[in-house]
Structure formats: C-alpha cells, structure tokens
Write a protein that holds these residues in place. Structure first.
Motif, mmCIF file in Angstrom:
data_model
loop_
_atom_site.group_PDB
_atom_site.id
_atom_site.type_symbol
_atom_site.label_atom_id
_atom_site.label_comp_id
_atom_site.label_asym_id
_atom_site.label_seq_id
_atom_site.Cartn_x
_atom_site.Cartn_y
_atom_site.Cartn_z
ATOM 1 N N GLN A 26 0.827 -1.207 0.000
ATOM 2 C CA GLN A 26 0.000 0.000 0.000
ATOM 3 C C GLN A 26 0.863 1.261 0.000
ATOM 4 O O GLN A 26 0.578 2.230 -0.714
ATOM 5 C CB GLN A 26 -0.936 -0.011 1.216
ATOM 6 N N VAL A 27 1.924 1.259 0.794
ATOM 7 C CA VAL A 27 2.816 2.418 0.866
ATOM 8 C C VAL A 27 3.596 2.586 -0.439
ATOM 9 O O VAL A 27 3.727 3.686 -0.973
ATOM 10 C CB VAL A 27 3.767 2.299 2.080
ATOM 11 N N GLY A 32 1.133 5.168 -1.718
ATOM 12 C CA GLY A 32 1.403 6.153 -0.673
ATOM 13 C C GLY A 32 2.797 6.724 -0.694
ATOM 14 O O GLY A 32 3.247 7.269 -1.702
ATOM 15 N N LYS A 33 3.482 6.560 0.423
ATOM 16 C CA LYS A 33 4.749 7.247 0.642
ATOM 17 C C LYS A 33 5.932 6.384 0.197
ATOM 18 O O LYS A 33 6.770 5.961 1.008
ATOM 19 C CB LYS A 33 4.870 7.638 2.106
ATOM 20 N N ASN A 34 6.001 6.161 -1.093
ATOM 21 C CA ASN A 34 7.066 5.357 -1.688
ATOM 22 C C ASN A 34 8.445 5.915 -1.340
ATOM 23 O O ASN A 34 9.325 5.210 -0.842
ATOM 24 C CB ASN A 34 6.840 5.324 -3.205
ATOM 25 N N TRP A 86 9.252 8.103 0.970
ATOM 26 C CA TRP A 86 9.473 8.103 2.422
ATOM 27 C C TRP A 86 10.058 6.767 2.861
ATOM 28 O O TRP A 86 11.034 6.721 3.625
ATOM 29 C CB TRP A 86 8.158 8.370 3.151
ATOM 30 N N LEU A 87 9.460 5.676 2.404
ATOM 31 C CA LEU A 87 9.925 4.343 2.795
ATOM 32 C C LEU A 87 11.342 4.083 2.286
ATOM 33 O O LEU A 87 12.194 3.586 3.032
ATOM 34 C CB LEU A 87 8.964 3.279 2.257
ATOM 35 N N GLN A 94 2.610 3.729 7.281
ATOM 36 C CA GLN A 94 3.979 3.770 6.764
ATOM 37 C C GLN A 94 4.968 3.145 7.757
ATOM 38 O O GLN A 94 5.957 2.522 7.363
ATOM 39 C CB GLN A 94 4.377 5.206 6.448
ATOM 40 N N ALA A 114 4.713 -0.588 7.471
ATOM 41 C CA ALA A 114 5.432 -1.007 6.262
ATOM 42 C C ALA A 114 6.930 -1.087 6.535
ATOM 43 O O ALA A 114 7.591 -2.069 6.172
ATOM 44 C CB ALA A 114 5.149 -0.040 5.118
#
Length: 285
Positions: free
Chosen positions: A89-90, A94-96, A98-99, A125, A128
C-alpha cells in the motif's frame, strides 16, 4: 505431450541470480526461481495479457516482473497479511519515497530495531517499514510468530547480513515506473478469484501457502486447499497454480481434472526437490 505429472526433460534448476530481483522482500516460498517458466506461460499467446491477477501476492515477484517486462497491460495484486499489505500500500499508493529514504538512512542496531518494533503508535507507513525491517533481520525473512532476529548471520555480520539499504531503496523507487499498471487489494484471495471466475481475458498466477511449510512461514497459513482447487477448476481464464509435490495435492488435482507437471527447484538450504505446476493447458510448456 507429456503424461500428467511428468517433468519436462529439458527443465533444469534455475539459478535465481540470473533473474532480475524486483521485490524488496526476501520472501520465504518466493517464486524468483520460477520466473523463466512464468515468462513462457504469460507469452503463450502472441498478444500481451490484458490482466494478470496474483491472489496470494506475498513478495509479488511475478506481478513485478510482468509489470517491468511488459507482459501484462494491468496487474492486480492481492494480499491478506496486514503487514505485507502495508508495504505494498505504501509503495504503490502512498509514501514510496518516504519508505525508500527511511530504509537508506536507517541506523541498523539491535536497540533501534527493538525500539522500532515495540512502538505502539504505528501509522501505515511505520507498519510497512517495520515489516521490511523484520523481513531483513529475522531468520529466513520469516514474519510469522515465533521468528526471531538473526544472531550470527553471514560472516558474523548478525542482523546486517541481509540489510542492503541502497539496493532496497533502488528497488522501491524503481517500482514508481510501473505502479500505474498495478492495483493492490488488501483482502481475501478467494473473494477475488470468485469475482473474476468468468474473466476469460485474465491470467491467474496462484501461489498459496503450501500444505507442509505454510504454518512455519506465514501468518495466514490456514486456507481451504480443496476449495482453492475447486475454484481454480472453474476459472475461465488461463491459470498457473503452484504447490508442493505431495500425494494429497496430486489427489486434489486428479479429483478436479486439473493437468499438472513437476518442476525442479532448489530450496534456500540448497536441497533439490520438485514442485507441482497446475495449469489449464500446457501448450506453452
């Protein structure tokens, strides 16, 4: 044409180092070794597959390979495990970045890992990130309860043995280039199969928790294997179902009149064994 259950005499064990590594997971039971066979299966018709559905996505090496190598116009990934689902999901929704950045800059120590995992107030996040963390510092990448941190690891490197921050960052960021082709569903494989049972234009890559190793490897290891065979036999599209080669699985394949072949593989401990591939046809084999 081979008899049911016969191995292709030209089939040899695939060296996984020869297959592009697309997934951020080191996934127990992953199918990197099967990718050359999956390519043959997806290319059995002259046109690109309209839809690839992977109802037990896990590390999703098949979905990612199909997306990067343009073997399907659209891909649907499904995963029930909340931790693994959080990663997809991330990455996909979402916050690709960021991860990727968090992994790259993370100071990997026992104390930091313990603090990260014990944090009670996790956003999606954070779940994840913790999932990737556990996948990389736990024995065999196993996320199921009872798994624990690597002690010695390779060359005494301990928990850093499988922590490749630049590689992980690069893989996660690369998925940005294909994520528009992919729909991710955090949900039940059986429901998605039932909803798409009449889809003649779909390819289904079905890699469920296996009957023997599933309990040790996965949180959601209990599935109705017979129901899965029954559903698979009703699919109007093309399918590939993979399983461990056991008498019970062969009996189920025969009960539902499903063709199968055996294929050799090597486990992470370098044991050679056969797995079973079940398909609607083997003209591509």
């Amino acid at each position: 044409m081979f008899d049911i259950g016969e191995q292709n005499p030209t089939q040899s064990i695939i060296n996984v180092a020869s297959v592009p590594q697309r997934s951020p997971f080191r996934y127990p039971g992953g199918k990197t070794w099967l990718i050359p066979t999956v390519r043959q299966w997806l290319k059995q018709e002259s046109k690109i597959a309209k839809e690839l559905i992977e109802p037990f996505a896990g590390g999703a090496i098949v979905s990612l390979t199909a997306a990067f190598e343009k073997m399907a116009e659209h891909i649907t990934m499904v995963e029930m495990d909340e931790e693994i689902a959080a990663v997809w999901q991330v990455i996909l929704n979402g916050k690709n970045k960021w991860l990727a950045d968090k992994i790259y800059s993370y100071d990997l120590t026992h104390a930091n890992v313990k603090s990260e995992l014990e944090n009670p107030n996790k956003k999606l996040q954070d779940i994840a990130f913790c999932t990737i963390l556990k996948n990389r510092v736990f024995h065999g990448g196993i996320l199921a309860k009872g798994s624990g941190m690597i002690k010695n690891g390779e060359n005494g490197k301990g928990i850093t043995s499988r922590w490749y921050p630049k590689t992980l960052r690069d893989r996660i960021l690369a998925i940005n280039y294909v994520k528009d082709k992919i729909t991710f569903i955090s949900g039940d494989a059986f429901e998605v199969l039932e909803e798409n049972v009449n889809s003649e234009s779909s390819y289904f890559f079905i890699d469920p928790p296996y009957t023997i190793a599933g309990k040790r490897l996965y949180t959601y290891f209990e599935i109705d294997h017979e129901r899965l065979f029954e559903l698979t036999s009703q699919l109007k599209g093309k399918f590939m179902l993979t399983y461990d080669d056991t008498p019970e699985i062969r009996q189920l394949a025969n009960k539902y009149n499903l063709q199968f072949r055996t294929i050799p593989m090597k486990t992470t401990l370098h044991f050679e064994k056969n797995e079973i591939i079940i398909s609607d046809n083997f003209s591509w084999w």
